[in-house]
Design an enzyme around this catalytic site. Structure first.
Site, PDB file in Angstrom:
ATOM      1  N   CYS A   1      67.369  57.917  75.324  1.00 17.85           N
ATOM      2  CA  CYS A   1      66.616  57.492  76.504  1.00 17.85           C
ATOM      3  C   CYS A   1      65.198  58.069  76.461  1.00 17.85           C
ATOM      4  O   CYS A   1      64.364  57.578  75.703  1.00 17.85           O
ATOM      5  CB  CYS A   1      67.386  57.858  77.766  1.00 17.85           C
ATOM      6  SG  CYS A   1      66.966  56.798  79.142  1.00 17.85           S
TER       7      CYS A   1
ATOM      8  N   HIS B   1      72.665  55.483  76.881  1.00 20.44           N
ATOM      9  CA  HIS B   1      73.286  56.815  76.779  1.00 20.44           C
ATOM     10  C   HIS B   1      74.637  56.714  76.074  1.00 20.44           C
ATOM     11  O   HIS B   1      75.671  56.589  76.741  1.00 20.44           O
ATOM     12  CB  HIS B   1      73.468  57.416  78.170  1.00 20.44           C
ATOM     13  CG  HIS B   1      72.184  57.807  78.818  1.00 20.44           C
ATOM     14  ND1 HIS B   1      71.624  59.053  78.677  1.00 20.44           N
ATOM     15  CD2 HIS B   1      71.325  57.098  79.590  1.00 20.44           C
ATOM     16  CE1 HIS B   1      70.480  59.103  79.338  1.00 20.44           C
ATOM     17  NE2 HIS B   1      70.279  57.924  79.907  1.00 20.44           N
TER      18      HIS B   1
ATOM     19  N   GLU C   1      76.364  58.907  74.870  1.00 21.94           N
ATOM     20  CA  GLU C   1      77.231  60.066  75.104  1.00 21.94           C
ATOM     21  C   GLU C   1      78.324  59.787  76.133  1.00 21.94           C
ATOM     22  O   GLU C   1      79.377  60.413  76.113  1.00 21.94           O
ATOM     23  CB  GLU C   1      76.409  61.291  75.538  1.00 21.94           C
ATOM     24  CG  GLU C   1      75.739  61.219  76.911  1.00 21.94           C
ATOM     25  CD  GLU C   1      74.341  60.615  76.872  1.00 21.94           C
ATOM     26  OE1 GLU C   1      74.065  59.802  75.966  1.00 21.94           O
ATOM     27  OE2 GLU C   1      73.525  60.942  77.756  1.00 21.94           O
TER      28      GLU C   1
END
Ligand code: GLN
Length: 614
Positions: free
Chosen positions: A398, A525, A527
């Site tokens: 990001c 993202h 993650e």
């Protein structure tokens, strides 16, 4: 529907979230379909406006919900997808009740905490528990509810009252309460003390809730006599007193619960004994064993802003961990406060500056995570530049992607004032701009949020390969700014490759630097969708590249000439070390620059295992 409620007593930070997730996993491993709800008694409508520095990361769901990080634990442990409604807050409940009142739904009645707020809580739980979260049809079998905070907090009182009524509403045989408590050991006598738990159970009972299982956090296993005492004074069967003693990492918790037959106690309480099977945790156990035995380190420099609170980057750390375990390497995260890499710090605090650069240079890979605001941006840009010029694996998430693009525009295109309008609204060279659909007046829930599709533009790029050559992927977003579409052709002509775009083709999602061992930036993202055993592809790519033995290549080997050459910015402010002389990227021959390798966090916040933070 069966419900397991997890409450916490004595002190906060006992690991209720991990305990609740582990219970969920144990039930899932016994053949049940499990969902979960987190109750946060704070007044914020959601976690979106809360500082990660105070509260830990804001976890983002597929539907764009900005929620408490515990929902991340549930999604990771149970491999499920939750919705924003799975995170109940006081703010949400009051908002719904007040909306109803404004509509006139209460027919002239006085609207009160009991019964209106407490009814709203119960209705919400009942409805949300029915939502399938595992990709299958039909409602789940069991809903694990975690009540945030500690018993006795003023804020949680309406929820406790609601849950007391709820246990009565759903009836015995459908409701099981697990109370997580602390059994401290007094150093002087080395004795395990039961009094705090006794008090907190008494408080719980006084508020109308009866615990069925006690999960006791302590440094060591509970002695039998201590268990017996707890059983007797708290009126809980001896077999239902479970020890959650310290373990090397949190993947052990479900195993610890299974070994003490916590599942059997829960099944008995929920009348599930004939339905559930013996828990199958074979794969989980094998992975935990691998994690326990990892020795050879892989060092990742995490260049961020909130480096004093590890929870601010919890999902990023978990994703790094998932990838490292698959690569059979011990993850060592070197925290670097981005501002320490900057020129200004060199003048104000040369030691901090030197230490930060030493860490960066000792890393096998560099990660710049998401972030907001201008502090430390220049330091992040320097980290991206360093990784780019020295062929060090780099993953930008990001903001980490946006600064990598700004850096390229500055260094390679020579656009010295290239910037994001987030940091310089007046910049003449807006490389990253505010997205047209954003709101400048309201902060909560106004970003580009949740799951969006990215289409690969180039088939043989690194990221497409990492994603198994899929033609598109869905990933979660949380941003207000984007790479300026008007600058794409110039950047691409200069060597950057925007290999992933949204459906319109004008929003950049993935950028790569061809010719570099691993230099990837993603606007999304990744993650948030990493799971134990199923690491998120960009993280797997970073760790794999970081593990690779590599002879250090000359800087700028990708064929692009930097306008700054090897001058001031190229290797950490002319401190005498040419990047070409760096020899510690051989994968296993480098010297750790600081800290203990037994720890996952090697600096900054002290030696804490990434999964030991209960
Ligand atoms: N601040 C940047 C934006 O709003 C990046 C956001 C992030 O990293 N999550 O676009």
């Amino acid at each position: 529907m069966k419900y397991v409620l997890v409450t916490g007593g004595v002190v906060s930070g006992l690991g209720k979230g991990v305990t609740a997730s582990s219970i969920g996993l144990l039930l899932k491993a016994s053949g049940l379909r499990v969902t979960s709800i987190k109750i946060d008694p704070y007044l914020n409508t959601d976690a979106g406006t809360m500082s990660p520095f105070e509260h830990g990361e804001v976890y983002v769901l597929d539907d764009g919900g900005e929620v408490d990080l515990d929902l991340g634990n549930y999604e990771r442990f149970l491999d499920i997808k939750l919705t924003r409604d799975h995170n109940i807050t006081t703010g949400k409940i009051y908002q719904s009740v007040i909306e109803k009142e404004r509509r006139g739904d209460y027919l002239g009645k006085t609207v009160q905490v009991v019964p209106h707020i407490t009814d709203a809580v119960q209705d919400w739980i009942e409805q949300v528990a029915e939502i399938p979260v595992d990709g299958k049809e039909g409602p789940p079998d069991v809903c694990v509810i975690e009540l945030g905070g500690t018993i006795g907090d003023i804020e949680s009182m309406p929820f406790i009252e609601a849950l007391g009524q709820f246990s009565y509403r759903v009836g015995s045989g459908n409701f099981c309460l697990v109370h997580v408590s602390l059994v401290p050991v007094l150093n002087v006598v080395g004795e395990q003390k039961t009094k705090p738990t006794q008090h907190s159970v008494r408080q719980l009972r006084g508020l109308g809730l009866t615990p069925h299982i006690l999960a006791c956090r302590s440094s060591k296993e509970l002695e039998e006599s201590v268990k017996a005492k707890l059983s007797q004074f708290c009126h809980v069967p001896l077999s239902n007193v479970v020890t959650l003693h310290d373990v090397p990492n949190i993947w052990h918790i479900p195993l610890l619960l299974r070994d003490q037959k916590a599942h059997e106690a829960i099944f008995k309480e929920l009348n599930l004994t004939s339905v559930a099977t013996e828990p199958n945790l074979e794969e989980w156990t094998a992975r935990t064993k691998v994690y326990d035995t990892l020795k050879e380190p892989v060092r990742i420099a995490m260049v961020g802003k909130y480096t004093s609170l590890s929870d601010a980057y919890l999902s990023v750390l978990k994703a790094l961990l998932h990838a490292s375990v698959v690569c059979k390497r011990k993850l060592v995260v070197d925290w670097i406060s981005a501002a320490d890499l900057e020129d200004a710090t060199y003048k104000e605090d040369p030691e901090a500056h030197k230490a930060a650069w030493r860490l960066l240079k000792g890393a096998n890979g560099v990660l710049v995570p998401g972030g907001f605001g201008g502090r430390g941006v220049q330091g992040k840009i320097l980290a991206a530049k360093y990784a780019r010029e020295n062929n060090i694996p780099y993953l930008g998430i990001c903001l980490g992607m946006q600064i990598a693009v700004i850096e390229y525009a500055r260094s390679v295109l020579g656009l010295h004032d290239a910037n994001s309008t987030e940091f310089d609204p007046e910049t003449k060279t807006p490389c990253v701009i505010f997205m047209p659909e954003g709101s400048k007046t309201h902060m909560g829930g106004t970003m580009r949020l949740g799951s969006r599709r990215t289409y690969f533009q180039v088939a043989d790029c690194k990221s497409a390969k990492l994603y198994n050559n899929a033609s598109f992927i869905d990933a979660r977003h949380r941003h207000r700014y984007e790479v300026n579409p008007d600058m794409i052709s110039r950047l691409e002509n200069a060597g950057l490759s925007f290999v992933g775009k949204d459906e319109s083709g004008s929003r950049m999602e993935i950028v790569e630097l061809p010719g570099h061992p691993f230099f990837i930036g993603v606007q999304f993202h990744p993650e948030f969708t990493s799971r134990p055993g199923k690491p998120s592809p960009p993280f797997l790519g970073l760790i794999t590249a970081a593990c690779e033995p590599r002879t250090v290549l000359p800087a700028l080997s990708n064929g692009h000439t930097s306008k700054f050459g090897n001058g001031k910015y190229s290797n950490g402010y002319g401190n005498g070390h040419s990047p070409m002389l760096r020899a510690h990227h051989s994968g296993n021959g480098f010297k750790p620059s600081n800290g203990s390798l037994n720890a996952v966090y090697a600096n900054g916040i002290g030696p804490v295992y990434v999964d030991g933070t209960w």
